[in-house]
Scaffold this active site. Structure first.
Site, PDB file in Angstrom:
ATOM      1  N   CYS A  36       0.832  -1.326  -0.058  1.00 54.35           N
ATOM      2  CA  CYS A  36       0.067   0.050  -0.004  1.00 54.35           C
ATOM      3  C   CYS A  36       0.790   1.424  -0.158  1.00 54.35           C
ATOM      4  O   CYS A  36       0.259   2.424  -0.182  1.00 54.35           O
ATOM      5  CB  CYS A  36      -0.885  -0.058   1.336  1.00 54.35           C
ATOM      6  SG  CYS A  36       0.184  -0.220   2.866  1.00 54.35           S
ATOM      7  N   ASP A  38       2.337   2.614   2.693  1.00 51.21           N
ATOM      8  CA  ASP A  38       2.309   3.187   3.591  1.00 51.21           C
ATOM      9  C   ASP A  38       3.708   3.052   4.707  1.00 51.21           C
ATOM     10  O   ASP A  38       4.294   2.057   4.293  1.00 51.21           O
ATOM     11  CB  ASP A  38       1.160   2.664   4.555  1.00 51.21           C
ATOM     12  CG  ASP A  38      -0.123   3.327   3.971  1.00 51.21           C
ATOM     13  OD1 ASP A  38      -0.227   4.413   3.513  1.00 51.21           O
ATOM     14  OD2 ASP A  38      -1.181   2.454   4.282  1.00 51.21           O
ATOM     15  N   CYS A  63      -2.731   2.974   7.791  1.00 50.43           N
ATOM     16  CA  CYS A  63      -4.208   2.979   8.295  1.00 50.43           C
ATOM     17  C   CYS A  63      -4.480   2.402   9.630  1.00 50.43           C
ATOM     18  O   CYS A  63      -3.671   2.532  10.426  1.00 50.43           O
ATOM     19  CB  CYS A  63      -4.754   2.050   7.032  1.00 50.43           C
ATOM     20  SG  CYS A  63      -4.373   0.266   7.691  1.00 50.43           S
ATOM     21  N   CYS A 107      -0.970  -4.753   6.999  1.00 49.50           N
ATOM     22  CA  CYS A 107      -0.928  -3.906   7.722  1.00 49.50           C
ATOM     23  C   CYS A 107      -0.228  -4.185   9.073  1.00 49.50           C
ATOM     24  O   CYS A 107       0.661  -3.437   9.806  1.00 49.50           O
ATOM     25  CB  CYS A 107      -2.002  -3.094   8.199  1.00 49.50           C
ATOM     26  SG  CYS A 107      -3.207  -2.797   6.654  1.00 49.50           S
TER      27      CYS A 107
HETATM   28 FE1  FES Z   1      -1.479   0.494   4.099  1.00 56.95          FE
HETATM   29 FE2  FES Z   1      -2.852  -0.610   6.156  1.00 56.95          FE
HETATM   30  S1  FES Z   1      -3.293   0.003   4.158  1.00 56.95           S
HETATM   31  S2  FES Z   1      -0.787   0.168   6.313  1.00 56.95           S
END
Ligand code: FES
Length: 211
Positions: A36, A38, A63, A107
């Site tokens: 993702c 992140d 998230c 995540c």
């Molecule tokens: Fe990226 Fe959860 S969607 S850490």
């Protein structure tokens, strides 16, 4: 509509424990998720005598699931020995949270990887790594996957910001596709040097910019 998150996830998301930064940490890491894009950063204070985690904090740019997992694993890790903390799994974290939707597994993996990398960083800086893998270009590239390209939020390898790497007699050279006066040049340089200088057989890290 049924909410996909358990009460516990929501509670940790709303009131995450151990959020923030530790100044002068004994170990730290920044991990990015290929799934993702992140990121999570983990900071450790380690009691040198007992090799236990005195304090641990995290910053999440992910998230709700990532924040909740960061909160839970830092709670689990605090006070544990480094060995025990290394063995905390994303499954354990997810169970602790009353389950996460399967699509959100990455995540919690991201948060757990962040903790493990911070422990590894501590071990490398303190000469505690026993299996001493020689630093090759492959190792360098693997490491650089943990350096973020601030222009995109993805790592510098995936985004081809690193053009070339070489390793010779303990000197690692990294060619970065940016002019040296770019606003992010010195930050990226600092991050790359930090990631590579801790490797046991690296004597020097040279960063070359393209202009
Ligand atoms: Fe990226 Fe959860 S969607 S850490």
């Amino acid at each position: 509509m049924k909410f996909p998150y358990s009460e516990k996830v929501l509670e940790h998301f709303r009131h995450p424990r151990n959020v923030g930064k530790i100044e002068n940490p004994d170990g730290k890491s920044i991990e990015g998720s290929p799934a993702c894009g992140d990121m999570v950063a983990v900071y450790l204070k380690v009691d040198q005598e007992s090799q236990t985690i005195e304090d641990v904090k995290f910053e999440s740019y992910g998230c709700a699931s990532n924040i909740a997992t960061g909160s839970v694993i830092t709670e689990l890790a605090k006070g544990k020995s480094l060995e025990d903390a290394k063995n905390i799994t994303w499954k354990q974290a997810s169970e602790e949270l009353g389950g996460l939707p399967p699509i959100k597994a990455h995540c919690s993996v991201l948060a757990v990887e962040g903790l493990r990398s911070a422990i590894r960083d501590y071990e490398e800086r303190h000469g505690l790594v026993t299996e001493k893998e020689p630093t090759t270009m492959e190792v360098v590239r693997r490491r650089l996957k943990h350096v973020m390209n601030p222009l995109t939020g993805l790592d510098v390898i995936r985004t081809d910001l690193v053009l070339k790497t070489s390793v010779e007699d303990g000197v690692v050279r990294v060619v970065v596709d940016l002019p040296s006066d770019h606003q992010f040049a010195s930050a990226i340089k600092g991050d790359i040097v930090e990631k590579l200088e801790a490797l046991w057989d690296v004597k020097r890290v040279e960063i070359v910019f393209t202009e």
